[in-house]
Structures are given as structure tokens and as C-alpha cells.
Design an enzyme around this catalytic site. Sequence first.
Site, short mmCIF file in Angstrom:
data_model
loop_
_atom_site.label_atom_id
_atom_site.label_comp_id
_atom_site.label_asym_id
_atom_site.label_seq_id
_atom_site.Cartn_x
_atom_site.Cartn_y
_atom_site.Cartn_z
N SER A 1 0.84 -1.20 0.00
CA SER A 1 0.00 0.00 0.00
C SER A 1 0.87 1.25 0.00
CB SER A 1 -0.87 0.03 1.26
OG SER A 1 -1.37 1.34 1.47
N HIS B 1 -1.26 -1.34 -4.17
CA HIS B 1 -2.51 -1.02 -3.46
C HIS B 1 -2.62 0.49 -3.28
CE1 HIS B 1 -5.85 -2.19 -0.77
NE2 HIS B 1 -5.48 -1.19 -0.01
N ASP C 1 -4.86 3.43 -1.77
CA ASP C 1 -5.95 3.76 -0.84
C ASP C 1 -6.51 5.13 -1.18
OD1 ASP C 1 -3.99 2.10 1.52
OD2 ASP C 1 -6.00 1.47 0.97
N MET D 1 -9.00 7.93 -0.28
CA MET D 1 -9.79 8.35 0.89
C MET D 1 -10.34 9.75 0.65
SD MET D 1 -7.29 7.06 3.95
CE MET D 1 -6.60 5.41 3.95
N HIS E 1 -8.47 0.68 -3.73
CA HIS E 1 -9.34 0.52 -2.56
C HIS E 1 -10.06 1.84 -2.31
CE1 HIS E 1 -9.44 -0.33 2.08
NE2 HIS E 1 -10.65 -0.27 1.56
N MET F 1 -12.15 4.15 -0.31
CA MET F 1 -12.74 4.42 1.00
C MET F 1 -13.42 5.79 0.88
SD MET F 1 -9.63 3.01 3.34
CE MET F 1 -8.52 3.09 1.94
N MET G 1 -10.90 -5.96 6.19
CA MET G 1 -10.13 -4.94 6.89
C MET G 1 -9.68 -5.51 8.22
SD MET G 1 -9.95 -2.55 4.73
CE MET G 1 -8.98 -1.46 5.80
N ASP H 1 -6.24 -6.61 4.73
CA ASP H 1 -5.73 -5.26 4.56
C ASP H 1 -5.63 -4.54 5.90
OD1 ASP H 1 -6.91 -2.34 2.66
OD2 ASP H 1 -5.03 -2.80 3.68
C1 DX5 Z 1 -6.06 1.54 5.73
C2 DX5 Z 1 -5.69 1.07 4.32
C3 DX5 Z 1 -4.60 0.05 4.31
C4 DX5 Z 1 -3.29 0.55 4.92
C5 DX5 Z 1 -2.34 -0.61 5.10
O1 DX5 Z 1 -7.24 2.28 5.70
O2 DX5 Z 1 -6.82 0.54 3.67
O3 DX5 Z 1 -4.39 -0.37 2.96
O4 DX5 Z 1 -2.70 1.51 4.05
O5 DX5 Z 1 -1.16 -0.10 5.72
P1 DX5 Z 1 -0.44 -0.96 6.90
O6 DX5 Z 1 0.05 -2.23 6.23
O7 DX5 Z 1 0.66 -0.08 7.35
O8 DX5 Z 1 -1.48 -1.24 7.94
ZN ZN Z 2 -6.39 -0.41 1.74
#
Ligand code: DX5
Ligand code: ZN
Length: 229
Positions: free
Chosen positions: A18, A43, A45, A47, A75, A77, A145, A183
Site C-alpha cells: 500500500s 494497493h 488507498d 480516501m 481501494h 474508501m 479490513m 488489509d
Molecule cells: C487503511 C488502508 C490500508 C493501509 C495498510 O485504511 O486501507 O491499505 O494503508 O497499511 P499498513 O500495512 O501499514 O497497515
Molecule cells: Zn487499503
Amino acid sequence: MSNAKGLRSLRPVKISPSILSANPLALGRQVYEVKDAGADLLHLDIMDGHFVPNLTFGPAVAKALGSIGLPLDIHLMISNPEWGIDAFCDYAEYITIHAEATPHLHRFLRLIREKGCRSGVALNPSTPPQVIEHVIDETDLVVIMTVNPGWGGQPFIPGMLRKIEHVRQIIDKAGLPVEIEVDGGITSDNSRCVIEKGADILVSGSYVFSSEDMAAAIGKLRGCTITTY
Ligand code: DX5
Ligand code: ZN
């Protein structure tokens, strides 16, 4: 699947680092580094500061990252998954939306596939696995998650091990090739455990991007393949 000797086939897992935990000032160099280190996916993220209390990046960054030659595991969010599907579908191998973000999960999973991407549904820690039962036919990936979404570097929630097992049972009962991604908080300390419970794809941000040797870190995460009898 089992071969003549009754051995379940070795299940190779995929590693999806990620970039939330990458150094923003060195993002370009680090994504090539993680690709050379053996990552299978990247990956991203996304947000929106509303579905989760953090804000990351948009389609322009995804478009740039899509050119490095690693399939993108996007991903979302965000509170408006329909916008996100349209905005990111040109760059993504997988698009994952949260079951908690919409009453139209079935419709949006189908829309992701219509856009030519693999469809993913993510479940927050408090969301029961039964949520996937009525959309399993529209789903290519279930993202469990193992932290509360919003940040990297959080500790793994051990109680999610039971959920991985439960989702694996639902998928196996349906007899469909749906992958499980875990994740959040994934390191070499818990990777074997989550793989044994049924994970196919491991997301790892801070463990990989804080390591001195990314190839070694990715190797340790993947290090065990499981032969189950
Ligand atoms: C959290 C994300 C994850 C996060 C994982 O909301 O969806 O993908 O970036 O990072 P680590 O491996 O550091 O928990
Ligand atoms: Zn994620």
C-alpha cells in the site's frame, strides 16, 4: 482443488504493497523499487475525508502509477463509490468498494465488472461476513479490513482471523473463484496465520515501505505457501 495424492495445491499468495506508507517525496522511486522487489500488485488507498477521516489522492496519481507496469489494486474508501468507479476504472485491475458505503452494493459491483475491472467488496472490522452472501456472484475479491480504515501503521486486529475463516467458508460453499485480501497491519509476524485462514492477497504498507530490504520483506510475507492435506 486436490491432486491425485489428495494434497491441496500449493496456494501462492500475492503481495500488494500500500503506497499510503510510501514517502510522498520519493513516491516514483519507491514504486519502482517495490515492483523490482517482487510485488504482485500496487494497493492505492483512495480516501475522501468523509467515509474515513483522512484524504489521499485522486485519478491523476492513479493514472501515473498505472504506467509503471504493476496491476493497480484500488481501494475506494469514499462515500460516493459510483463516482470512484467511473474515475478510476481506466487504471485499475481491481476496484474495491466498501459494503458500508452504499445501499447499492450489488449494482455497483456489477458496474465495476461492466467497466472491465475485477470487483471487490471491503468489510470494516464490525461488518459481518454474511453481507457478501447475496453479492458473491458479482464479486471477484473480498477485502477483509484487519484495521479500522483511514491510516497505515495501525496494529492488526486478531479477532479478524475468525472472519477470514468464515469468508473462506462462504466462498468455498459457493464454489466460486473469489479471492480474499487482508488489509491492515500485515507483517511477517501474522502473514502465515492469515494465509492459513484463507487469505490470497496480503496488503502491506508500513511493513514493506519501512523495511531496509523490500525484497526480503516481501519474501518474508510470501515466505510460506501452505500445503494443506
Ligand atoms: C487503511 C488502508 C490500508 C493501509 C495498510 O485504511 O486501507 O491499505 O494503508 O497499511 P499498513 O500495512 O501499514 O497497515
Ligand atoms: Zn487499503
